[in-house]
Structures are given as C-alpha cells and as structure tokens.
Design a protein around this motif. Structure first.
Motif, PDB file in Angstrom:
ATOM      1  N   ILE A 458     -21.046  23.893 -14.821  1.00  0.00           N
ATOM      2  CA  ILE A 458     -20.357  25.112 -14.882  1.00  0.00           C
ATOM      3  C   ILE A 458     -21.143  25.892 -13.773  1.00  0.00           C
ATOM      4  O   ILE A 458     -22.238  26.064 -13.767  1.00  0.00           O
ATOM      5  CB  ILE A 458     -20.515  25.978 -16.291  1.00  0.00           C
ATOM      6  N   ASN A 459     -20.195  26.437 -12.517  1.00  0.00           N
ATOM      7  CA  ASN A 459     -20.703  27.360 -11.695  1.00  0.00           C
ATOM      8  C   ASN A 459     -20.257  28.273 -11.395  1.00  0.00           C
ATOM      9  O   ASN A 459     -18.895  28.416 -11.294  1.00  0.00           O
ATOM     10  CB  ASN A 459     -20.520  26.190 -10.362  1.00  0.00           C
ATOM     11  N   SER A 460     -21.067  29.378 -11.180  1.00  0.00           N
ATOM     12  CA  SER A 460     -20.306  31.023 -11.309  1.00  0.00           C
ATOM     13  C   SER A 460     -20.971  31.812 -10.265  1.00  0.00           C
ATOM     14  O   SER A 460     -22.267  31.630 -10.209  1.00  0.00           O
ATOM     15  CB  SER A 460     -20.288  31.370 -12.536  1.00  0.00           C
ATOM     16  N   SER A 461     -20.309  32.573  -9.714  1.00  0.00           N
ATOM     17  CA  SER A 461     -20.980  33.713  -8.964  1.00  0.00           C
ATOM     18  C   SER A 461     -20.352  34.949  -9.474  1.00  0.00           C
ATOM     19  O   SER A 461     -18.987  35.040  -9.467  1.00  0.00           O
ATOM     20  CB  SER A 461     -20.872  33.448  -7.575  1.00  0.00           C
ATOM     21  N   ASP A 462     -21.268  35.968  -9.380  1.00  0.00           N
ATOM     22  CA  ASP A 462     -20.562  37.439  -9.879  1.00  0.00           C
ATOM     23  C   ASP A 462     -21.130  38.710  -8.996  1.00  0.00           C
ATOM     24  O   ASP A 462     -22.264  38.411  -8.862  1.00  0.00           O
ATOM     25  CB  ASP A 462     -20.933  37.440 -11.469  1.00  0.00           C
TER      26      ASP A 462
END
Length: 842
Positions: A458-462
């Motif tokens: 799981i790879n996220s940027s916010d």
C-alpha cells in the motif's frame, strides 16, 4: 472328413462375419471370436470369461499366421496373448492404459446429469460430465476403479475395464435419501451453499442461486449471511467472525495467503467468483494443516481438473466488466484465465456515485471548503492457472493472481487569488504466485509439495492544505512458504495426514513528512517452521478429526503447540451433535492509523510480532452444537466461547483516549448462533440469529474491562427466495442488529491540553452504542439461452431499498472555530443503491 468340413464351414462363417463387419463397421465380441479362432487355427485359448467380457474388436484378416494373429490381438486389446507351445495360448491382463467413456443418467427420470464427478480411486485426478452426461478419460489404468458421484445421488463404483466398449456405457445414479457423507446438507439457504461434515460452510460459485441484494456470487459478501459473521461497517475488508477483527481471518486463494481482500475500499470482494469454484469457511475446529487466522479460515479454490473443453464467460455490472476462460492446450495441459476491471475512471454510474460517497464521506473529498476537485479511481484483478497432468499419478499446478486499487485525487483551491493544485494518491495491490506438485505413489499414499509467495503493498501520498503538510506512507508484506503434505489412507474411512512447513514473513513500514521534515522506516523479518499431524475418521454416523500443530519461531526460540478437535455424531435420523475446539496463533496484525489518515480514510498497515510490544496473538476456542435435519428443513444451534490474547490497542480501532497507548490485552467472547432454514420446491426461507457478549481486558486501562468495539450483542437476519420458474427468481431479505459501541467526550470538559496539543477528552471507552442497524435488500435474476451452448443471466439488485440512514461509526474531532469545543463525525452505510449485471457463459 467331418472335421474338415466343420473347419471349412467355421472359416466361411468367420470370413463372412469379417466381410459383414467391415461393411457395417460392427465389431466382434472377443469371447465369440476366440471360439472361432480355436476352431480355425486348431489352438486352445486359456482365459477367464470375466476377462474378455464386453470386449469388442475388429476381426483379423483371414489367412494370417498364428504369430501375426497373436500380434494383432495384443495390439487391439488390453490383454496379453502368449503361446506356451504350438497349441496353447494364455490370455492375461496387461498393465496398460485404455481410453474409456460413459453416460451418467438419473435412474428415475433418465435425464443426463451435468457436472457429475468422475474420479479414479487412489488418484487425485478425474473429470466431470458434460451437458449430455457424457465423460471421457484417456490413458486409464485397465485395473483402475472409478467413483461416479453427484450431489444428492448415491455414488457408484465401476472398473475401467467394464467401461472399455465401442459405445459410451450408460450409468444410472439413484437419489440418496439419507446419508452422512462429506456434505451434510445439499442446499443451505440457496443453491451452491452447502455444509460439510466438519462444520465448514462451502460456497460453490458455479451453482450459486440468488441472495438478497447480490447480483453475483461475491465471495465475501455471501459469507456475511452466515450466523456469527458480521461486518460492522458493511465492508468485506472488515469481516468480523465471532467478534474478531478482520486481520484475524486467514484468507487463502489456491493456497496463497492474501493480505488484501476488497475493491472500492472493501465494498466489493477482490476475488473473481467465476474462476473461484469453491470457498470454504471454517470458524472453529480447523484442520491442523492451517495456521494463522485466530478467528476463521476462508479458503478459496479454483477448478483443479483438466476438462479438455473450451469454456468461459463474460459479463458486466454497473462498476466493472470481467471475463474468464478455460483453454485446453493438450490432453494433459490446460490454462484457466480470469480478468476484471472497473470502468469507474471512464463512466460514473449511480452505483459508483453511491459507493464513492460512502467511502469518502466526512473528509476532504466531500468538504465544502474545496470548490473543485477531480478523482480518478479504478480497480482490476486478474489471475491465471496452469494445469499439467504428468500422468495419473503426478500433476503440476501453477497459479498467479494480482489485485490492485488505484485512486488519484486532485484538489484545486484558491489562495490569495492564486489557484493551487495538490495531488494525492492511494495504491493498493497484492500479487501472489504458487507452484504445487501432487503425487499419488500408490492407492494409499499421496504427497503434495507446494510453495507460494505473496507480495502486498500500500503506497499513499497525501497533501493536507490546512496544515500545509505533505506525507507519504508505504507498507509492504512479503511472505514465502514451502510446504510438504502427506496423506496415508489406511482404509476408505480412516486417513492419516502429516505435513512440514517452512515460512518467512518480512514487513516494511515507511513514513515521510515534509513539515517538519521526518522520515522513518521499520522492517522486521520472522522465520517460522511447523509440523502438523492429524487423523480423520468418517463412516456412517460419525465424523472425527483430531490433530496437533507444533510451531517454532526461530527469532524468539519459542515453540507454540496447538491441538485441534472436530467431532460430529449422528444420534438418530434427525439429530446430530458436534464438538469443535482449537488453539491457534498468528504473527501479523493490522495497525490502524487515525492521525495519519489519507483523505480522512482510516488506513490499516500490517505489522509483525516482535514478542514484546507486539506479541504473538494466540486464541483458544470451543463450541458445541446440535443440528436437526429433515428433508427440506434444517435447524442449527451452536454455542461458542473464544478468548484471544496478545492483541494491542493500536490494532483495535479505538476512538478514545487509549488509541495511542502501547499496551497489550485480550478479548473474550461468548455467544450462541441459531439458524433455521425451510425449503420447498420453489421456496427457501431462513432466519438467522446471533447473540454474543464481547469484552476487552487491558490491565493499564481504567476500567480494565469494557465492551469490544466489535461487540454486536444481537444480530438478526431473515430472507425469502422464490423461484417463479426455473429461470426467474427473486429474493428479499433484511438485517437487524445492535449498534456498535462508541465513546463520547466528557460532558462539559470535552478537551484537554497535553503540552502544546489540544485533544479530545474522551470518557470511559465504549460506554455508548449507536442506533440499531436495519436494512432491507432485494434482488431478482432471469436466465435464458441464446443457444444450447450459450447461457445468459440478467440480475438486478437493490441495497437498502428503504433508504434508511444507518449510522455505522461515530467519533469526535476538535472544532477549529473554538479551542474548547468538539464536533461529532458520523459515518453512514450505503443509501438506496441499485446494481445490475449481465453474464454470458459458454
């Protein structure tokens, strides 16, 4: 003189019969031919009548020598003809393979039985019948015995030699009136849902009927109808079995451990049901062959037989389209393929809009402060399987699966007359691959050597415009396993199974923040070895399985022993009692982040046991039940007790003052499950009820014991399905359950100051409850044919047809306009949501 005349006459008859058979394409019975050849060649065949019975061959050419004749007979039959001298010829079985076929019919109606199972005793291979009830098998050992079975019919056995004929012999199956076999109830709630003797529930997706609100046999949505299985937030990614968290379910797809289960943030199962042929759900009394999953085991299996028939299907609904194919390459080689992709990044349907709003309510996506935003969301999954039979004793299977969700979210807002764009992303995927070799060394002993790898990311940027902060998070689980299973069949009813396992899990978590600058990476690896042994007995009125599993954790130098028991006993024609118990453990859990949310969605990150702050989770469970069964009527009452130790506060999803504590504890759940199902020829109606009491105990909390966040005290569901015709079906059902516990702030003192931070001042945890959850769903389906070989289905489903506003969660955040006030944030279930599917199978 008379003898010569008789010989001439017999030769004439033989030549005449040969000419006639060549003209008419008829074959000669071997038993009659041998008598004629004895007279004609003045020889004597030594044979058993049963050995040559039902064997028909072409007649040999007239005038050939005896040696040529014997060569001809050896080539045309599976017998061995050998001369002892110039006059006597012995006839014996030759250990060779033959090709056979048969036609399986209902003994009463004489109609063909489609998909009847044909297996070779002592081997893990076989086939199924086609639409005409016909099956074909090539290269069968001549002395093999075949078992032919069909659901609710008596199994018959027949030798391969008996089926060796010029035509496909007709085989008649009689209906089974009462039998304690592998399947204890042929149809539970709907077609395709069955119950095994070991207590597990099996979903046969190929024969799936209809359930309220469902437009396809969604694997994880379907099992939620079973008593004791809930989803407090209606998500298949958050299935709670007997009060356990979703990460306590062992999810297997063709032997591969999967760490991701849902599309659309859990609203849709990530596993294509049209290639997944069988799903078994075990809540207790698990086979010792399985580890992990202290709450349940959900074992998904694809078709494992080579059909030598090109088949498949395709379809679409209001979210996605899919296709699956079974492609024969050679007689012993076949390829199974499936793929599915959403079109939500191209078309916004009403179903998509409701799902999207449900997933992103009360966060920046739905915030009124953002006047302009764009979202690009899609998901896909695909899988393929290679089936290769080296022979009837050895087979190879290779599998691959990939599941992916992708969301790109673009925020546009104006600051000081300047338009600013910030992009946030979330990518989830799980890749899995496995290879297995199954060997049948003889009729009693078989082995299976398998290996798998599972890679979850799981790879996220916010970007958070309020704090002007950009953060990234990465979670990766990489697991590999090698396993050897052995099985020895002392008799048909007594089996002894053993296995050894070598397993390695590595988990990495990385977090970066730009303001203030921060970066952290944590990586842990754990190696585990295990040995299991179990004995299984099944005959007439009794089913029993006793097993033990020994696990060794190399990093901790620790052994964990796990006994398992599963017994089912028939008391009389109607009553059965069952006893199940198990010890289990697991070394992975999900940590739930609230402060590091992505667009307001809680993020779950897998972590690994370190035997200190994050211990190995261990469970003890026992259950006892009574079943009452009549034709078309079934009642099941089961009481259960479960205690799970080693849980941490970080993976329980607390919205209270304990959510940031580093502490370990346990939960204890007691309950009773009740299911009654009444069926007629066209109607199936059922009522399911679960009562449970589920409490946490954390020694450092005050109070130490309080309600579990997943405590659903009462859960009641009822449904009604009616088949107007064989093609037209409807199903209506409802769910009524207690609201989940939640925590309110202290009245009049809603916030407290800790250093420079102001936080919500929560009261004692989980003292309040949400309002009761109530929902009514409806679905209908219609089957029709374009042609005999092409079948089609249209299904329409409606979720929450009363459009009830069900609250499924509640928590509090600081009021940005006032330092001492808080706002309550409520999360709601899906509103009234339609969906439609259309499928074609061939």
């Amino acid at each position: 003189m008379i003898t010569k005349i008789q010989g001439f006459f017999l030769s004439f008859l033989l030549i005449t019969s040969i000419a006639f058979s060549q003209n008419s394409s008829d074959k000669i019975a071997l038993s009659s031919l041998l008598i004629t050849l004895e007279k004609n060649y003045d020889i004597k065949f030594s044979f058993s009548d049963t050995d040559v019975k039902n064997i028909f061959i072409d007649a040999p050419k007239p005038g050939i020598s005896i040696d040529e004749l014997l060569t001809f007979l050896n080539e045309k039959t599976f017998l061995h003809f050998k001369t002892l001298d110039n006059r006597y010829v012995t006839v014996s079985f030759l250990n060779k393979s033959i090709s056979i076929c048969g036609t399986v019919l209902d003994a009463n109606s004489l109609t063909p039985l489609n998909l009847a199972s044909v297996t070779i005793d002592g081997f893990k291979t076989g086939t199924t019948t086609n639409n005409e009830g016909v099956f074909y098998l090539n290269n069968i050992p001549v002395n093999a015995t075949l078992s032919i079975s069909f659901i609710s019919f008596k199994t018959i056995k027949i030798t391969a030699k008996e089926l060796f004929s010029i035509t496909c012999k007709q085989l008649f199956l009689e209906e089974e009136t009462e039998q304690l076999s592998e399947i204890t109830m042929q149809k539970l709630l709907t077609s395709g849902l069955q119950k095994n003797a070991d207590g597990s529930t099996v979903l046969n997706t190929e024969k799936f009927g209809i359930l309220p609100g469902l437009i396809e046999p969604d694997i994880l949505q379907t099992i939620k109808i079973l008593p004791g299985i809930e989803s407090v937030n209606e998500s298949v990614s958050n299935i709670n079995v007997r009060g356990g968290t979703n990460d306590q379910n062992l999810m297997l797809w063709d032997g591969i451990k999967m760490y991701h289960s849902g599309h659309f943030f859990g609203l849709i199962s990530a596993y294509n049901p049209y290639l997944t042929k069988k799903v078994s759900v075990t809540k207790n009394g698990t086979s010792s062959a399985f580890s992990d999953g202290v709450s349940s085991t959900i074992n998904m299996e694809t078709s494992d037989r080579i059909t030598n028939k090109f088949s498949g299907g395709a379809g679409f609904n209001l979210l996605s389209a899919d296709v699956f194919l079974q492609v024969p390459i050679k007689e012993n080689l076949e390829l199974h393929i499936s793929g599915r992709r959403s079109f939500t990044d191209f078309v916004n349907t009403p179903t998509y809009n409701n799902y999207f709003s449900r997933s992103f309510q009360d966060n920046s996506v739905s915030s009124n402060n953002i006047k302009n935003y764009e979202s690009d969301f899609y998901f896909y999954d695909y899988s393929f399987k290679v089936l290769y039979d080296i022979g009837y004793k050895h087979s190879i299977r290779a599998n691959f699966i990939q599941i992916k969700n992708n969301l790109d979210y673009l925020e546009k807002y104006t600051s000081n007359n300047t338009t600013i764009e910030e992009n946030s992303t979330l990518k989830q995927e799980n890749l899995g691959a496995s290879l297995s070799w199954n060997a049948n060394w003889n009729y009693e002993f078989s082995t299976n050597l398998s290996a798998f790898v599972s890679d979850y990311k799981i790879n996220s940027s916010d970007y958070n415009k309020d704090s002007d902060q950009f953060q990234t998070q990465f979670n990766n689980v990489l697991e590999t396993e090698i396993k050897l299973d052995t099985k020895y069949e002392f008799t048909d009813v007594l089996h002894f199974k053993n296995g050894v396992v070598f397993n390695e899990i590595g988990i990495r978590n990385t977090t970066t923040v730009n303001a203030p600058t921060f970066s952290k990476t944590v990586k842990n690896v754990l190696v585990k070895s295990a040995f299991y042994s179990e004995i299984e007995y099944q005959k007439n009125n009794t089913y029993a399985r006793f097993g033990v599993r020994s696990n060794y954790f190399h990093k901790f130098s620790k052994f964990v022993f796990e006994p398992r028991i599963n017994v089912r006993q028939k008391i009389n024609d109607e009553f059965y009692v069952k006893l199940e118990g198990e010890f289990k453990n697991q070394t992975t859990a999900q940590k739930i982040d609230f402060e590091d949310n992505f667009l307001g969605i809680e993020k779950r990150r897998w972590i690994l046991a370190d035997d200190t702050n994050t211990p190995i989770i261990k469970s003890k469970q026992a259950s006892f039940g009574v079943e009452y069964k009549l034709p078309k009527f079934y009642v099941d009452i089961t009481g259960f007790y479960k205690k799970v130790n080693g849980i941490t506060a970080a993976n329980q999803g607390f919205y209270n003052n304990t959510q940031t504590f580093t502490s370990t504890g346990n939960y204890e759940v007691k309950g009773i499950e009740f299911l009654v199902n009444k069926q007629t020829e066209n109607i199936s109606t059922w009522l399911s009820y679960t009562f449970s009491k589920n409490n946490y105990t954390f020694a450092i909390f005050n109070p130490e014991t309080f309600a579990n966040s997943l405590d659903i005290s009462h859960s009641l569901s009822a449904a009604f399905s009616y088949n107007f015709t064989e093609s037209f079906k409807v199903s209506l059902g409802s769910v009524l359950r207690s609201g989940k516990p939640f925590t309110k702030p202290v009245l009049g003192n809603e916030t407290i100051q800790i250093g420079n931070r102001t936080i919500v001042n929560y009261n004692n945890p989980n003292q309040e409850r949400l309002a009761n959850f109530f929902r009514i769903d409806f679905s209908t389906s219609y089957d029709f044919k374009f042609r005999d070989a092409i079948k089609s289905t249209i299904r329409v489903g409606f979720t929450n047809i009363t459009d009830r506003n069900n609250m499924i969660d509640s928590y509090y955040i600081l009021d940005e306009t006032s330092a001492n006030n808080v706002n309550r944030v409520n999360t709601y279930s899906l509103p009234f949501t339609p969906n439609l599917s259309f499928r074609v199978n061939f």
